[in-house]
Enzyme design. Structure first.
Site, PDB file in Angstrom:
ATOM      1  N   GLY A  56     -31.382  28.864 -12.416  1.00  0.00           N
ATOM      2  CA  GLY A  56     -30.492  27.855 -11.804  1.00  0.00           C
ATOM      3  C   GLY A  56     -31.154  27.036 -10.704  1.00  0.00           C
ATOM      4  N   ARG A  92     -25.871  23.869  -4.582  1.00  0.00           N
ATOM      5  CA  ARG A  92     -25.056  23.947  -3.369  1.00  0.00           C
ATOM      6  C   ARG A  92     -25.894  24.233  -2.120  1.00  0.00           C
ATOM      7  NH1 ARG A  92     -20.957  27.842  -6.586  1.00  0.00           N
ATOM      8  NH2 ARG A  92     -22.814  27.960  -7.914  1.00  0.00           N
ATOM      9  N   GLY A 120     -26.203  26.889 -18.632  1.00  0.00           N
ATOM     10  CA  GLY A 120     -25.251  27.923 -18.235  1.00  0.00           C
ATOM     11  C   GLY A 120     -25.749  29.339 -18.448  1.00  0.00           C
ATOM     12  N   THR A 121     -24.949  30.283 -17.921  1.00  0.00           N
ATOM     13  CA  THR A 121     -25.393  31.686 -17.929  1.00  0.00           C
ATOM     14  C   THR A 121     -25.449  32.274 -19.350  1.00  0.00           C
ATOM     15  OG1 THR A 121     -23.113  32.192 -17.268  1.00  0.00           O
ATOM     16  CG2 THR A 121     -24.778  32.314 -15.558  1.00  0.00           C
ATOM     17  N   GLY A 136     -15.656  34.034 -10.170  1.00  0.00           N
ATOM     18  CA  GLY A 136     -14.821  34.151 -11.368  1.00  0.00           C
ATOM     19  C   GLY A 136     -13.812  35.278 -11.150  1.00  0.00           C
ATOM     20  N   GLU A 157     -13.289  31.170 -14.408  1.00  0.00           N
ATOM     21  CA  GLU A 157     -14.085  30.671 -13.280  1.00  0.00           C
ATOM     22  C   GLU A 157     -13.169  30.026 -12.244  1.00  0.00           C
ATOM     23  OE1 GLU A 157     -17.561  31.024 -12.682  1.00  0.00           O
ATOM     24  OE2 GLU A 157     -16.928  32.517 -14.138  1.00  0.00           O
ATOM     25  N   ASN A 167     -55.263  44.951  30.526  1.00  0.00           N
ATOM     26  CA  ASN A 167     -54.132  44.308  31.198  1.00  0.00           C
ATOM     27  C   ASN A 167     -54.210  42.807  30.928  1.00  0.00           C
ATOM     28  OD1 ASN A 167     -51.928  44.723  33.454  1.00  0.00           O
ATOM     29  ND2 ASN A 167     -52.995  42.793  33.832  1.00  0.00           N
ATOM     30  N   ASN A 182     -56.452  29.408  20.088  1.00  0.00           N
ATOM     31  CA  ASN A 182     -57.101  29.837  18.838  1.00  0.00           C
ATOM     32  C   ASN A 182     -57.381  28.690  17.877  1.00  0.00           C
ATOM     33  OD1 ASN A 182     -54.342  29.523  18.447  1.00  0.00           O
ATOM     34  ND2 ASN A 182     -54.267  31.022  16.793  1.00  0.00           N
ATOM     35  N   ALA A 212     -57.427  34.530  38.261  1.00  0.00           N
ATOM     36  CA  ALA A 212     -56.227  33.755  37.953  1.00  0.00           C
ATOM     37  C   ALA A 212     -56.606  32.314  37.657  1.00  0.00           C
ATOM     38  CB  ALA A 212     -55.257  33.810  39.127  1.00  0.00           C
TER      39      ALA A 212
HETATM   40  C1  UD1 Z   1     -21.376  33.209 -11.644  1.00  0.00           C
HETATM   41  C2  UD1 Z   1     -20.295  33.643 -12.624  1.00  0.00           C
HETATM   42  C3  UD1 Z   1     -19.030  33.989 -11.838  1.00  0.00           C
HETATM   43  C4  UD1 Z   1     -19.325  35.072 -10.842  1.00  0.00           C
HETATM   44  C5  UD1 Z   1     -20.499  34.693  -9.939  1.00  0.00           C
HETATM   45  C6  UD1 Z   1     -20.937  35.903  -9.118  1.00  0.00           C
HETATM   46  C7  UD1 Z   1     -20.604  32.430 -14.766  1.00  0.00           C
HETATM   47  C8  UD1 Z   1     -20.153  31.280 -15.573  1.00  0.00           C
HETATM   48  N1  UD1 Z   1     -20.019  32.566 -13.567  1.00  0.00           N
HETATM   49  O1  UD1 Z   1     -20.935  32.024 -11.002  1.00  0.00           O
HETATM   50  O2  UD1 Z   1     -17.999  34.438 -12.734  1.00  0.00           O
HETATM   51  O3  UD1 Z   1     -18.177  35.334 -10.054  1.00  0.00           O
HETATM   52  O4  UD1 Z   1     -21.635  34.266 -10.729  1.00  0.00           O
HETATM   53  O5  UD1 Z   1     -21.927  35.580  -8.179  1.00  0.00           O
HETATM   54  O6  UD1 Z   1     -21.423  33.209 -15.203  1.00  0.00           O
HETATM   55  N2  UD1 Z   1     -28.438  30.620 -14.189  1.00  0.00           N
HETATM   56  C9  UD1 Z   1     -29.425  30.438 -15.147  1.00  0.00           C
HETATM   57  N3  UD1 Z   1     -29.283  29.408 -16.036  1.00  0.00           N
HETATM   58  C10 UD1 Z   1     -28.234  28.548 -16.008  1.00  0.00           C
HETATM   59  C11 UD1 Z   1     -27.233  28.750 -15.017  1.00  0.00           C
HETATM   60  C12 UD1 Z   1     -27.363  29.792 -14.125  1.00  0.00           C
HETATM   61  O7  UD1 Z   1     -30.387  31.196 -15.200  1.00  0.00           O
HETATM   62  O8  UD1 Z   1     -28.191  27.647 -16.839  1.00  0.00           O
HETATM   63  C13 UD1 Z   1     -28.601  31.741 -13.232  1.00  0.00           C
HETATM   64  C14 UD1 Z   1     -28.695  31.285 -11.791  1.00  0.00           C
HETATM   65  O9  UD1 Z   1     -30.044  31.123 -11.414  1.00  0.00           O
HETATM   66  C15 UD1 Z   1     -28.041  32.438 -11.042  1.00  0.00           C
HETATM   67  C16 UD1 Z   1     -27.068  33.014 -12.030  1.00  0.00           C
HETATM   68  O10 UD1 Z   1     -27.458  32.552 -13.302  1.00  0.00           O
HETATM   69  O11 UD1 Z   1     -28.988  33.436 -10.683  1.00  0.00           O
HETATM   70  C17 UD1 Z   1     -25.621  32.609 -11.732  1.00  0.00           C
HETATM   71  O12 UD1 Z   1     -25.507  31.211 -11.747  1.00  0.00           O
HETATM   72  P1  UD1 Z   1     -24.636  30.414 -10.669  1.00  0.00           P
HETATM   73  O13 UD1 Z   1     -24.684  28.974 -11.002  1.00  0.00           O
HETATM   74  O14 UD1 Z   1     -25.008  30.828  -9.302  1.00  0.00           O
HETATM   75  O15 UD1 Z   1     -23.171  30.967 -11.046  1.00  0.00           O
HETATM   76  P2  UD1 Z   1     -21.904  31.098 -10.105  1.00  0.00           P
HETATM   77  O16 UD1 Z   1     -21.234  29.762 -10.007  1.00  0.00           O
HETATM   78  O17 UD1 Z   1     -22.257  31.779  -8.854  1.00  0.00           O
HETATM   79 CA    CA Z   2     -24.179  32.423  -7.886  1.00  0.00          CA
END
Ligand code: UD1
Ligand code: CA
Length: 418
Positions: A13, A17, A79-80, A141, A156, A345, A354, A391
């Site tokens: 990610g 934010r 996405g995740t 979520g 979410e 001392n 340095n 000194a």
């Molecule tokens: C996510 C969860 C949410 C949970 C929260 C907990 C989802 C959709 N939401 O939201 O339910 O409450 O974590 O902290 O899973 N990442 C990738 N590839 C991507 C997107 C994200 O590897 O395309 C990785 C990010 O680097 C991060 C993790 O997945 O380490 C979570 O992603 P993030 O965008 O922070 O999700 P949250 O909005 O926090």
């Molecule tokens: Ca997160």
């Protein structure tokens, strides 16, 4: 333990934010990048296979990974669920349990993961989630349960209605799965239209509808599951980690007069009966011996090593310096790139100059030397055993002071008649 378990670390990610040019997971808490904490956890748990999914600035992030971790790149951050799909392409022949960890959750303890895996394996569930009950669940979520209180989905925060927003039970993001079920479940996840992403969390409803066994474990401590999305979260996690570090030091026999105003980095070692006074900053990996007095208002930076019974006091900055037993530097000054012997001392206001504009140079001060107040030592320079500076002396570079000699003035010269 932890045989037949593959661990996936999601770390692709952007961390939008954070509003940062640096990838989110490389922001430090207590001097160490967030990613480092997850890597430690994974190392301790000794999984069969560990796969990290990288994306945003992957070349930079990759430098922080330990050997033995397989890297796969998620080309588009979809996405995740998509990230897990990418990871699974590296686990084609693997059979067993897949644990999903997020790289932005740094405070998680290994005992909690062990418990989650145990619960998952003993109950033979298709998926087991780590959940938590938060007073302020905003941003996470929410766990949806049916009328029998069985988990039936995750919504979410941004997609939740008013009723769902009131749910206090949250998805920590940490989940484990039966691998084959995970592979097939991912295929049924649709694009979330609002976010234009595939949510891993959608798999829970899919499993529920298929009648799969879903389980949840409540995190024992809500601090453990804090996800870092913003600078505010980062500050919160930093504070919690700081408390853990200070508690550990006190447990080992170090006096910290006021833990709330003492800032100690990751990996700092302090031996017994040392006292640390308030408003002291000790950076990562610094080493401090027994019975030392440190602070108040001291700043010990990287590469500082204090032997036993060293006193370093008010408004003093020390960097890349080794200070031997019973040496005292109690009042303001700067000691950088410096090797100091025993029983020296260092007078108030001593400065090692340095940096010559191009590179850092070393100052060596031998045993029992006496550095007068306001001395400037222009490096590279050596001060002999038992030598004295008056000194306000300015000892210029390469004008080493022999053992036992007293020097005064600007530039410093041996005192006549001595
Ligand atoms: C996510 C969860 C949410 C949970 C929260 C907990 C989802 C959709 N939401 O939201 O339910 O409450 O974590 O902290 O899973 N990442 C990738 N590839 C991507 C997107 C994200 O590897 O395309 C990785 C990010 O680097 C991060 C993790 O997945 O380490 C979570 O992603 P993030 O965008 O922070 O999700 P949250 O909005 O926090
Ligand atoms: Ca997160």
């Amino acid at each position: 333990m932890n045989k037949n378990i593959a661990c996936i670390i999601l770390a692709a990610g952007k961390g939008e934010r954070m509003k940062s040019a640096i990838p989110k997971i490389l922001h430090p808490i207590c001097g160490r990048p967030l990613l480092g904490y997850v890597l430690d956890l994974v190392k301790d748990l000794k999984f069969n296979q560990v796969i990290a999914v990288l994306g945003h600035q992957h070349a930079e992030v990759r430098k922080h990974l330990a050997p033995g971790i397989k890297v796969l790149v998620q080309k588009r951050l979809l996405g995740t669920a998509d990230a897990v799909r990418v990871a699974l392409s590296g686990l084609k022949n693997f059979k067993g349990t897949v644990l999903v960890l997020y790289a932005d959750i740094p405070l998680l303890k290994k005992e909690t993961i062990q418990k989650l895996l145990k619960c998952h394996l003993e109950n033979k569930s298709e998926a087991t989630l780590l959940t938590a009950t938060l007073r302020e669940p905003e941003g996470y979520g929410r766990i949806l349960r049916d009328r029998y209180a069985s988990i039936c989905g995750i919504v979410e925060d941004r997609d939740a209605d008013d009723f769902q927003k009131n749910i206090k039970e949250i998805n920590t993001g940490i989940m484990c799965f039966h691998k084959d079920r995970l592979v097939s479940g991912l295929k049924s996840i649709n694009l979330n239209k609002r976010k234009k992403e595939y949510y891993l969390t959608d798999i829970i409803e899919i499993f529920y509808k298929k009648g799969y066994l879903l389980d949840a474990l409540k995190a024992p401590d809500i601090n453990e599951v804090l996800g870092i999305n913003s600078r505010q979260d980062l500050a919160k996690a930093n504070k919690i980690m700081q408390q853990r570090i200070n508690q550990d030091l006190m447990r080992e026999g170090v006096t910290i007069v006021d833990p709330d105003s003492t800032f100690v980095g990751f990996g700092v070692k302090v031996a017994r009966d040392t006292t640390i006074y308030p408003f002291t900053v000790i950076e990562r990996d610094v080493k401090i011996g027994k019975r030392c007095l440190v602070g108040p208002f001291a700043h010990l930076r990287e590469g500082t090593i204090l032997d036993d019974e060293v006193w370093v006091g008010n408004f003093l900055e020390i960097c890349r310096a080794k200070i031997s037993q019973k040496t005292i530097a109690k009042h303001f000054g700067y000691l950088g790139d410096t090797i100091i012997g025993k029983n020296v001392n260092i007078g108030a206001g001593t400065v090692t100059a340095n940096f010559d504009g191009r590179k850092k140079n070393t100052t060596v001060i031998k045993d029992r030397a006496f550095i007068g107040c306001d001395t400037v030592l222009v490096a590279p320079v050596k001060i002999g055993r038992g030598a004295v500076t008056g000194a306000g002396a300015v000892v210029v570079k390469k004008k080493n002071i022999a053992d036992g000699v007293t020097v005064v003035g600007i530039p410093a010269r041996p005192l006549k008649g001595k």
